[in-house]
Design a protein around this motif. Structure first.
Motif, short mmCIF file in Angstrom:
data_model
loop_
_atom_site.label_atom_id
_atom_site.label_comp_id
_atom_site.label_asym_id
_atom_site.label_seq_id
_atom_site.Cartn_x
_atom_site.Cartn_y
_atom_site.Cartn_z
N TYR A 101 9.32 2.80 -8.47
CA TYR A 101 9.53 2.38 -7.08
C TYR A 101 9.75 0.86 -7.04
N TYR A 102 10.51 0.42 -6.06
CA TYR A 102 10.53 -0.99 -5.69
C TYR A 102 9.35 -1.22 -4.75
N SER A 103 8.53 -2.23 -5.03
CA SER A 103 7.25 -2.36 -4.33
C SER A 103 7.02 -3.77 -3.80
N VAL A 104 6.28 -3.80 -2.69
CA VAL A 104 5.76 -5.04 -2.11
C VAL A 104 4.25 -4.85 -1.93
N LYS A 105 3.45 -5.80 -2.40
CA LYS A 105 2.00 -5.61 -2.43
C LYS A 105 1.28 -6.81 -1.83
N ALA A 106 0.16 -6.50 -1.12
CA ALA A 106 -0.71 -7.54 -0.56
C ALA A 106 -2.16 -7.16 -0.86
N ASN A 107 -2.91 -8.12 -1.40
CA ASN A 107 -4.34 -7.93 -1.71
C ASN A 107 -5.14 -9.06 -1.08
N PHE A 108 -6.34 -8.70 -0.60
CA PHE A 108 -7.24 -9.71 -0.06
C PHE A 108 -8.67 -9.40 -0.52
N ASN A 109 -9.36 -10.42 -1.05
CA ASN A 109 -10.73 -10.26 -1.53
C ASN A 109 -11.60 -11.39 -1.00
N SER A 110 -12.80 -11.04 -0.56
CA SER A 110 -13.76 -12.05 -0.13
C SER A 110 -15.15 -11.42 -0.11
N GLN A 111 -16.09 -12.01 0.67
CA GLN A 111 -17.46 -11.52 0.75
C GLN A 111 -17.99 -11.75 2.16
N PHE A 112 -19.17 -11.14 2.46
CA PHE A 112 -19.75 -11.24 3.80
C PHE A 112 -20.69 -12.44 3.94
N ALA A 113 -21.69 -12.53 3.08
CA ALA A 113 -22.82 -13.45 3.28
C ALA A 113 -22.81 -14.59 2.26
N ASP A 114 -23.70 -15.54 2.50
CA ASP A 114 -23.84 -16.68 1.60
C ASP A 114 -24.40 -16.22 0.26
N GLY A 115 -23.97 -16.91 -0.79
CA GLY A 115 -24.45 -16.61 -2.14
C GLY A 115 -25.22 -17.79 -2.71
N TYR A 116 -26.25 -17.47 -3.49
CA TYR A 116 -27.10 -18.50 -4.10
C TYR A 116 -27.28 -18.19 -5.58
N LYS A 117 -27.67 -19.23 -6.31
CA LYS A 117 -28.05 -19.04 -7.69
C LYS A 117 -29.57 -18.92 -7.72
N TYR A 118 -30.05 -17.67 -7.60
CA TYR A 118 -31.48 -17.42 -7.47
C TYR A 118 -32.22 -17.88 -8.73
N PRO A 119 -33.47 -18.40 -8.56
CA PRO A 119 -34.30 -18.44 -7.34
C PRO A 119 -34.02 -19.62 -6.42
N ASN A 120 -33.01 -20.46 -6.73
CA ASN A 120 -32.68 -21.59 -5.88
C ASN A 120 -31.92 -21.09 -4.65
N THR A 121 -32.53 -21.22 -3.50
CA THR A 121 -31.89 -20.79 -2.25
C THR A 121 -31.57 -21.99 -1.35
N GLU A 122 -31.56 -23.18 -1.91
CA GLU A 122 -31.24 -24.38 -1.13
C GLU A 122 -29.75 -24.67 -1.13
N ASN A 123 -29.11 -24.46 -2.25
CA ASN A 123 -27.70 -24.81 -2.39
C ASN A 123 -26.84 -23.54 -2.37
N ILE A 124 -25.89 -23.52 -1.44
CA ILE A 124 -24.98 -22.38 -1.33
C ILE A 124 -23.87 -22.53 -2.37
N ILE A 125 -23.62 -21.47 -3.10
CA ILE A 125 -22.54 -21.51 -4.09
C ILE A 125 -21.33 -20.69 -3.66
N SER A 126 -21.48 -19.87 -2.62
CA SER A 126 -20.33 -19.12 -2.11
C SER A 126 -20.69 -18.60 -0.72
N LYS A 127 -19.68 -18.24 0.06
CA LYS A 127 -19.87 -17.67 1.39
C LYS A 127 -18.57 -16.99 1.82
N PHE A 128 -18.53 -16.51 3.06
CA PHE A 128 -17.32 -15.83 3.54
C PHE A 128 -16.14 -16.80 3.53
N MET A 129 -15.05 -16.37 2.94
CA MET A 129 -13.82 -17.15 2.76
C MET A 129 -14.06 -18.41 1.94
N ALA A 130 -15.09 -18.38 1.11
CA ALA A 130 -15.30 -19.45 0.15
C ALA A 130 -15.96 -18.84 -1.11
#
Length: 366
Positions: free
Chosen positions: A171-200
């Motif tokens: 087939y001749y194809s056209v494709k679109a993909n989108f990936n992200s997340q919902f909530a803030d991410g931390y490097k546990y047990p450190n919960t002071e510094n955010i390392i990721s979040k929605f659209m980041a």
């Protein structure tokens, strides 16, 4: 001459009475015709009517009766066949560990992961359009520690494909993909510094190429030499630090920001994706999904990998167990970066990221 014709007519009339035969007396509605040919003259006479009728013959007019039997089952109306294949999935997996006077030690914990998946696929002759939305989120509570995130994903994919004839699987194809997340991410047990979040980060792939989709098999290979990859980091702190490959902020000698970091990174490269599903045993299905991308301009040859592998085991209609793994590698995501007085002393390096999940819970498909 005239006399000769009259004599022939008289003879024909006499012989017709001698040659007359009686037909089946049951032929009431039809009329028997005796025919005698003398030369070119045809003489016809009607036969006599039936005088004796057998007792077995019923001459009464036929009666037609109509018996109406009510339908006991609901009438199924004709439905126009749909070319859409729809699938909806809801699942919740719960894992729990509890200890009471356990000499070997351990912490009580409970985790719950929910996943929702919607699939809308259209196929008719030359056109095929596949769409899927996969949402996952989970939390884990461990005794003596704060609530932490166990799983978090937003994945959307849409592929429009067209083929020249109904025989070819390309087939001749056209494709679109989108990936992200919902909530803030931390490097546990450190919960002071955010390392990721929605659209980041948030990743968007747009491209065109060709797909190989064989009939009757749950297999899809997509090859795109023309793909635009956009990486979004819509958080100021993460953008200023140059997270996920975006250009970081410029600072003066005192560490003050003179130019904010960019919130997006655009790349142009080559993309290959593949999805495949098969039944490895009774009530056991294996699903595989992989994405390989390399950029033409900045780092051609460095391949970004996103590979998911899931093994689903069905206990019954509503209880299922799942073992899943997710392997990630992106040379724009660095680990071990060291910052001293606002200056990066150690840039860090990319590493292979690996995630494994095991869950048993309720699942409902419709």
């Amino acid at each position: 001459m005239f006399k000769r014709v009259i004599v022939l007519l008289v003879l024909a009339f006499c012989f017709s009475g001698v040659n007359a035969q009686v037909r089946n007396p049951l032929e009431v509605d039809s009329v028997k015709v005796d025919t005698t040919i003398v030369g070119t003259i045809v003489v016809r006479r009607n036969q006599e009517k039936i005088k004796q009728i057998p007792r077995g013959v019923k001459l009464a007019n036929p009666r037609i009766t109509y018996e109406a039997n009510p339908r006991k089952q609901k009438f199924d109306w004709f439905k126009i066949p749909s070319f859409w294949d729809n699938k909806n999935h809801f699942g919740v997996a719960i894992n729990e560990v509890a200890f009471v006077n356990w000499k070997a030690g351990g912490n009580n914990s409970v985790s719950a992961i929910g996943d929702v998946k919607f699939v809308r696929n259209y196929k008719f002759r030359y056109v095929q359009w596949n769409n899927s939305l996969d949402l996952r989120f989970g939390l884990s509570a461990i005794e003596g520690e704060k609530l932490r995130k166990a799983d978090d994903a937003i994945r959307f994919s849409s592929t429009f494909a067209y083929r020249r004839d109904t025989i070819s699987n390309w087939y001749y194809s056209v494709k679109a993909n989108f990936n992200s997340q919902f909530a803030d991410g931390y490097k546990y047990p450190n919960t002071e510094n955010i390392i990721s979040k929605f659209m980041a980060p948030g990743y968007l792939f747009l491209g065109a190429g060709t797909s190989y989709i064989p009939e009757g098999k749950k297999f899809n290979l997509y090859i795109s030499p023309i793909t635009q990859k956009a990486t979004f980091v819509l958080d100021d702190d993460l953008a200023n630090s140059g997270a996920f490959g975006v250009k970081k902020a410029e600072r003066d000698a005192d560490g003050n920001i003179t130019k904010k970091g960019e919130k997006s990174l655009m790349e142009f490269g080559f993309l290959v994706t593949n999805t495949w599903k098969t039944e490895v045993a009774k009530n056991m299905n294996l699903e595989h999904e992989v994405s390989l991308y390399t950029d033409y301009l900045n780092s051609f040859g460095n391949v970004d990998v996103d590979w998911e592998l899931r093994l689903g085991m069905t206990v019954n209609e509503y209880v299922k167990a799942t073992i899943g793994t997710n392997l990630l590698y992106d040379d724009d995501i660095l680990f071990g970066e060291v910052v001293t007085d606002g200056v990066v002393t150690t840039r860090g390096r990319p590493k292979i990221q690996f995630k494994q999940l095991l869950g048993v819970g309720l699942s409902y498909d419709f």
